[in-house]
Design a protein around this motif. Structure first.
Motif, PDB file in Angstrom:
ATOM      1  N   TYR A 227      -3.489 -15.411  25.722  1.00 45.15           N
ATOM      2  CA  TYR A 227      -3.149 -15.232  24.312  1.00 45.15           C
ATOM      3  C   TYR A 227      -3.457 -13.810  23.859  1.00 45.15           C
ATOM      4  CZ  TYR A 227      -2.653 -20.314  23.696  1.00 45.15           C
ATOM      5  OH  TYR A 227      -2.243 -21.614  23.765  1.00 45.15           O
ATOM      6  N   SER A 228      -4.557 -13.240  24.321  1.00 44.36           N
ATOM      7  CA  SER A 228      -4.907 -11.882  23.910  1.00 44.36           C
ATOM      8  C   SER A 228      -3.866 -10.882  24.402  1.00 44.36           C
ATOM      9  CB  SER A 228      -6.297 -11.507  24.428  1.00 44.36           C
ATOM     10  OG  SER A 228      -6.331 -11.501  25.849  1.00 44.36           O
ATOM     11  N   GLN A 229      -3.332 -11.104  25.603  1.00 46.23           N
ATOM     12  CA  GLN A 229      -2.303 -10.196  26.126  1.00 46.23           C
ATOM     13  C   GLN A 229      -0.972 -10.404  25.413  1.00 46.23           C
ATOM     14  OE1 GLN A 229      -3.086  -7.702  28.149  1.00 46.23           O
ATOM     15  NE2 GLN A 229      -5.166  -8.498  27.976  1.00 46.23           N
ATOM     16  N   ILE A 230      -0.682 -11.629  25.022  1.00 48.02           N
ATOM     17  CA  ILE A 230       0.525 -11.873  24.216  1.00 48.02           C
ATOM     18  C   ILE A 230       0.448 -11.055  22.932  1.00 48.02           C
ATOM     19  CG2 ILE A 230       1.718 -13.604  22.804  1.00 48.02           C
ATOM     20  CD1 ILE A 230       1.100 -15.650  24.995  1.00 48.02           C
ATOM     21  N   LYS A 231      -0.705 -11.079  22.309  1.00 51.53           N
ATOM     22  CA  LYS A 231      -0.869 -10.322  21.058  1.00 51.53           C
ATOM     23  C   LYS A 231      -0.773  -8.818  21.296  1.00 51.53           C
ATOM     24  CE  LYS A 231      -4.682 -12.503  19.695  1.00 51.53           C
ATOM     25  NZ  LYS A 231      -5.801 -12.884  18.794  1.00 51.53           N
ATOM     26  N   ARG A 232      -1.338  -8.342  22.391  1.00 51.48           N
ATOM     27  CA  ARG A 232      -1.277  -6.909  22.679  1.00 51.48           C
ATOM     28  C   ARG A 232       0.167  -6.456  22.926  1.00 51.48           C
ATOM     29  NH1 ARG A 232      -5.432  -4.786  27.036  1.00 51.48           N
ATOM     30  NH2 ARG A 232      -4.472  -2.842  26.322  1.00 51.48           N
ATOM     31  N   LEU A 233       0.914  -7.263  23.671  1.00 55.24           N
ATOM     32  CA  LEU A 233       2.313  -6.921  23.935  1.00 55.24           C
ATOM     33  C   LEU A 233       3.141  -6.953  22.650  1.00 55.24           C
ATOM     34  CD1 LEU A 233       2.730  -8.929  27.254  1.00 55.24           C
ATOM     35  CD2 LEU A 233       2.827  -6.430  27.040  1.00 55.24           C
ATOM     36  N   ALA A 234       2.875  -7.967  21.808  1.00 56.39           N
ATOM     37  CA  ALA A 234       3.595  -8.055  20.535  1.00 56.39           C
ATOM     38  C   ALA A 234       3.244  -6.873  19.636  1.00 56.39           C
ATOM     39  CB  ALA A 234       3.260  -9.372  19.848  1.00 56.39           C
ATOM     40  N   GLU A 235       1.987  -6.472  19.639  1.00 58.25           N
ATOM     41  CA  GLU A 235       1.563  -5.339  18.821  1.00 58.25           C
ATOM     42  C   GLU A 235       2.290  -4.059  19.229  1.00 58.25           C
ATOM     43  OE1 GLU A 235      -2.584  -2.955  17.718  1.00 58.25           O
ATOM     44  OE2 GLU A 235      -2.663  -4.937  18.690  1.00 58.25           O
ATOM     45  N   ARG A 236       2.623  -3.958  20.511  1.00 54.83           N
ATOM     46  CA  ARG A 236       3.336  -2.772  21.004  1.00 54.83           C
ATOM     47  C   ARG A 236       4.844  -2.868  20.771  1.00 54.83           C
ATOM     48  NH1 ARG A 236       0.259  -0.163  26.065  1.00 54.83           N
ATOM     49  NH2 ARG A 236      -1.865  -0.614  25.419  1.00 54.83           N
ATOM     50  N   GLY A 237       5.290  -3.939  20.138  1.00 60.83           N
ATOM     51  CA  GLY A 237       6.695  -4.051  19.788  1.00 60.83           C
ATOM     52  C   GLY A 237       7.592  -4.534  20.909  1.00 60.83           C
ATOM     53  N   LEU A 238       7.009  -5.199  21.925  1.00 58.61           N
ATOM     54  CA  LEU A 238       7.799  -5.633  23.074  1.00 58.61           C
ATOM     55  C   LEU A 238       8.417  -7.018  22.880  1.00 58.61           C
ATOM     56  CD1 LEU A 238       5.541  -4.371  26.000  1.00 58.61           C
ATOM     57  CD2 LEU A 238       7.534  -3.277  24.963  1.00 58.61           C
ATOM     58  N   GLY A 239       8.184  -7.630  21.739  1.00 64.25           N
ATOM     59  CA  GLY A 239       8.768  -8.930  21.470  1.00 64.25           C
ATOM     60  C   GLY A 239       7.957  -9.683  20.440  1.00 64.25           C
ATOM     61  N   TYR A 240       8.373 -10.919  20.200  1.00 65.08           N
ATOM     62  CA  TYR A 240       7.720 -11.795  19.236  1.00 65.08           C
ATOM     63  C   TYR A 240       6.930 -12.878  19.973  1.00 65.08           C
ATOM     64  CZ  TYR A 240      10.864  -9.801  15.696  1.00 65.08           C
ATOM     65  OH  TYR A 240      11.533  -8.952  14.864  1.00 65.08           O
ATOM     66  N   GLY A 241       5.832 -13.305  19.372  1.00 59.33           N
ATOM     67  CA  GLY A 241       5.041 -14.383  19.947  1.00 59.33           C
ATOM     68  C   GLY A 241       5.042 -15.608  19.059  1.00 59.33           C
ATOM     69  N   ILE A 242       4.676 -16.733  19.631  1.00 58.12           N
ATOM     70  CA  ILE A 242       4.447 -17.968  18.880  1.00 58.12           C
ATOM     71  C   ILE A 242       3.060 -18.461  19.254  1.00 58.12           C
ATOM     72  CG2 ILE A 242       5.153 -20.356  18.478  1.00 58.12           C
ATOM     73  CD1 ILE A 242       8.014 -19.560  19.161  1.00 58.12           C
ATOM     74  N   LEU A 243       2.148 -18.450  18.295  1.00 53.72           N
ATOM     75  CA  LEU A 243       0.763 -18.862  18.510  1.00 53.72           C
ATOM     76  C   LEU A 243       0.260 -19.588  17.264  1.00 53.72           C
ATOM     77  CD1 LEU A 243      -0.936 -15.752  20.222  1.00 53.72           C
ATOM     78  CD2 LEU A 243      -0.310 -17.930  21.297  1.00 53.72           C
ATOM     79  N   PRO A 244      -0.888 -20.261  17.360  1.00 52.61           N
ATOM     80  CA  PRO A 244      -1.481 -20.819  16.143  1.00 52.61           C
ATOM     81  C   PRO A 244      -1.690 -19.733  15.093  1.00 52.61           C
ATOM     82  CG  PRO A 244      -2.616 -21.646  18.086  1.00 52.61           C
ATOM     83  CD  PRO A 244      -1.680 -20.579  18.566  1.00 52.61           C
ATOM     84  N   ARG A 245      -1.410 -20.053  13.858  1.00 56.67           N
ATOM     85  CA  ARG A 245      -1.541 -19.054  12.796  1.00 56.67           C
ATOM     86  C   ARG A 245      -2.957 -18.489  12.749  1.00 56.67           C
ATOM     87  NH1 ARG A 245       1.531 -17.472   8.617  1.00 56.67           N
ATOM     88  NH2 ARG A 245       3.049 -19.153   8.877  1.00 56.67           N
ATOM     89  N   MET A 246      -3.938 -19.330  13.018  1.00 53.52           N
ATOM     90  CA  MET A 246      -5.325 -18.882  13.033  1.00 53.52           C
ATOM     91  C   MET A 246      -5.547 -17.747  14.015  1.00 53.52           C
ATOM     92  SD  MET A 246      -8.094 -19.316  15.298  1.00 53.52           S
ATOM     93  CE  MET A 246      -7.703 -20.828  16.170  1.00 53.52           C
ATOM     94  N   ALA A 247      -4.818 -17.776  15.152  1.00 55.54           N
ATOM     95  CA  ALA A 247      -5.038 -16.792  16.209  1.00 55.54           C
ATOM     96  C   ALA A 247      -4.548 -15.397  15.822  1.00 55.54           C
ATOM     97  CB  ALA A 247      -4.340 -17.234  17.493  1.00 55.54           C
ATOM     98  N   VAL A 248      -3.672 -15.299  14.821  1.00 55.95           N
ATOM     99  CA  VAL A 248      -3.130 -13.992  14.435  1.00 55.95           C
ATOM    100  C   VAL A 248      -3.397 -13.674  12.969  1.00 55.95           C
ATOM    101  CG1 VAL A 248      -1.332 -14.046  16.208  1.00 55.95           C
ATOM    102  CG2 VAL A 248      -0.841 -14.991  13.945  1.00 55.95           C
TER     103      VAL A 248
END
Length: 320
Positions: A227-248
């Motif tokens: 999950y942390s890497q999903i967020k890092r990749l999304a932060e860099r603009g490489l795509g969108y993620g779907i995670l619990p709202r609490m996690a972001v």
């Protein structure tokens, strides 16, 4: 064979090496090796495979491990029963948590436990929910927070909360037509460059199942379990993620992510507190289980965790 040897053997397996077990038990490593040899001689079978990456139990060792954990738990329960409810709980309690739960829950739990039960030591292990469930069934943890209850046999499971899954992405991306803070359909989300866990991961399976119900296909641009890497990749603009709202939620408040609710269908995930009903529960584990229930519900009540309370009421069977 005695209880001390069973404790030693269990520690060796759980630590994965004689040296780590010796440190944990504060016992000389040669003494542990000698006890293990005596056990193997007495039983007439090898109990451990020794390799360059540590030790793992043989088939016979797995059988002994299951019985040893049961015996040690029963012994701990015996002492608690004799001392009575007036005695303060003590000892080690092992709890398994998914990573997103641990981010919100571990620190409040440890702080509260140190204040309320100073004689209790908490050991937290993190993994995906499926692995945590396996640990619980094998007796490697006393308590667990899990997402799936597809096979509840032998478990006490209590629905603590339900959390929303949301779509999120960097503000630089503009592939979502709906304004930030709005909603998108799952079909619309499926057409984006998604960053998701791979198939077989509980969250991914839930998304795939929901997409199938609306005749959509999920083809992620990137698959990664963390999950942390999903967020890092999304932060860099490489795509969108779907995670619990609490996690972001923290990143959304900081302006790092924009978020959207998902509807048609809405995606939610239930969170459960679980423990084995096939093994005695020592007083310390029961106390930490009750405390965990209170803290998890408190995080929802004070809006630290964006979720709704579960269906099981204020006092589950764990309090019995």
């Amino acid at each position: 064979m005695d209880l001390r040897q069973l404790r030693y053997f269990t520690a060796i397996v759980e630590q994965g090496s004689f040296s780590k077990a010796a440190t944990k038990l504060r016992v000389a490593q040669p003494a542990l090796s000698q006890h293990l040899r005596h056990m193997e001689d007495e039983l007439g079978v090898p109990l451990l495979h020794r390799g360059t990456r540590g030790v793992i139990p043989t088939e016979a060792g797995e059988r002994l491990l299951a019985r040893a954990r049961s015996i040690l738990a029963e012994f701990a329960e015996l002492r608690d029963s004799v001392r009575g409810v007036s005695a303060a709980p003590g000892g080690e309690v092992r709890i398994g948590l998914p990573g997103t739960v641990s981010e919100q829950f571990s620190v409040p739990l440890i702080e509260a436990a140190r204040e309320r039960y100073p004689a209790v030591r908490i050991r937290i292990a993190e993994a995906m929910s499926g692995f945590v469930l396996d640990w619980l069934r094998r007796g490697e943890v006393d308590l667990a927070v899990i997402y799936s209850t597809s096979d509840p046999k032998g478990l006490g499971i209590h629905h603590v909360l339900t959390e929303e899954l949301c779509l999120f992405g960097a503000p630089s991306l503009n592939a979502v037509a709906a304004p930030a803070g709005g909603t998108v359909s799952l079909t619309e989300a499926a057409g984006l460059d998604l960053i998701l866990p791979g198939q077989g991961h509980g969250l991914r399976d839930q998304i795939d199942e929901a997409a199938l119900g609306v005749h959509a296909t999920i083809n992620p641009a990137i698959e990664i379990e963390s999950y942390s890497q999903i967020k890092r990749l999304a932060e860099r603009g490489l795509g969108y993620g779907i995670l619990p709202r609490m996690a972001v939620s923290a990143q959304a408040r900081a302006g790092i992510f924009q978020t959207w609710g998902i509807d048609r269908p809405a995606l939610h995930r239930k969170v459960y507190l679980a423990y084995s009903t096939e093994r005695p529960m020592p007083a310390a584990a029961r106390a930490i289980g009750q405390l965990s229930w209170e803290i998890l519900r408190g995080l929802v009540a004070d809006e630290t965790w964006t979720a709704t309370l579960g269906e099981d009421g204020d006092r589950p069977a764990l309090y019995g």
